[in-house]
Enzyme design. Sequence first.
Site, PDB file in Angstrom:
ATOM      1  N   LYS A  28      90.402   6.317  13.021  1.00 52.85           N
ATOM      2  CA  LYS A  28      89.152   5.634  13.369  1.00 52.85           C
ATOM      3  C   LYS A  28      89.292   4.728  14.601  1.00 52.85           C
ATOM      4  O   LYS A  28      88.357   4.603  15.366  1.00 52.85           O
ATOM      5  CB  LYS A  28      88.670   4.788  12.188  1.00 52.85           C
ATOM      6  CG  LYS A  28      88.212   5.611  10.992  1.00 52.85           C
ATOM      7  CD  LYS A  28      87.669   4.670   9.936  1.00 52.85           C
ATOM      8  CE  LYS A  28      87.254   5.399   8.693  1.00 52.85           C
ATOM      9  NZ  LYS A  28      86.600   4.509   7.734  1.00 52.85           N
ATOM     10  N   GLY A  43      89.337  -2.060   6.334  1.00 51.40           N
ATOM     11  CA  GLY A  43      88.369  -1.239   7.063  1.00 51.40           C
ATOM     12  C   GLY A  43      86.953  -1.380   6.526  1.00 51.40           C
ATOM     13  O   GLY A  43      86.017  -1.672   7.295  1.00 51.40           O
TER      14      GLY A  43
END
EC number: 1.1.1.25
Length: 288
Positions: free
Chosen positions: A73, A136
Amino acid sequence: MEKRISGHTGLLALFGSPVGHSGSPAMYNFSFQHDNLDYAYLAFNVNIEQMPKAFEAIRVLNMKGGNFTMPCKNIAAELVDKLSPAAEIIGACNTFVNENGVITGHITDGIGFNINLQKHGVEVKDKKVVILGAGGAATAIQVQLALDGAKEINIFNIDDEFYKKAESTKEKLAVKVPDCKVTVDHLEDQETLAKEIKEADILINATIIGMKPYDDQTLVNKSLFHKNLIVADTVYNPEKTKMILEAEEAGCKVVGGKGMLLWQGAVNYELFTGKEMPIEEYQKFQSK
Ligand code: NAD
């Protein structure tokens, strides 16, 4: 067999490692087929080092869009052409859309979380929110809460490598969303936690505690729940965590983590296709 894939079929995909367990291909392919859209969604096992090549493939194959999962990511946010406001603050993206060769990275976890709250009748605007966690999921939610107008966010995290991330989120939000007050404290400081929860509108668990195999644990003493507190979890396995069950018992409104996953998918689908995802139909299909 149905004649679905043609010479014109547009490709979308998930990139990350591992990806084999992901429910995304089944969900998006069902939805494309349902909506009669000529797209196919696959999952590719790709590590961080391979991401520049994956991006070359995205561009050469003119892929329509897709998703990034762990551990890709952050690197993805460096390789896209543009970032959504939340993805820019966080420095990570889980979704991309390719519009005429321009690739925009989005982060939709926080959007999915807030839509799930809304679907349960909870608005975040002007609210004081206590959130446990700084990983996250927690960071994406914190940034989206601020962008969606939360008045105050009190972040608590244990003294581990994620604590620094909470401090960095606080610094970034002070610049990007100065109207939102953000505090960061150690989860071990139970006195401050109790004080903040007492004054809070919403409490969120965005840590791994409560999910299997930590499903017999909760980070919040049930004596801290009060009737005006909305208690939400990001954990979706089990659907009701120990924290959610105890909050329910105390008379709080509760919101579990399953909807976050679903609404995040729906947000992605709309970014890919401009259409609402056929959620009810997919849920019926899944339960068959
Ligand atoms: P992560 O690894 O990035 O972050 C882990 C977090 O848990 C950190 O804040 C860490 O400090 C905290 N933590 C770890 N051990 C702890 C302990 N013993 N006590 C207190 N805190 C502890 O993980 P993530 O990807 O952000 O996932 C966090 C949670 O969010 C998980 O439960 C995951 O299932 C959930 N999640 C849900 C969705 C959804 O769609 N519902 C999506 C993503 C993540």
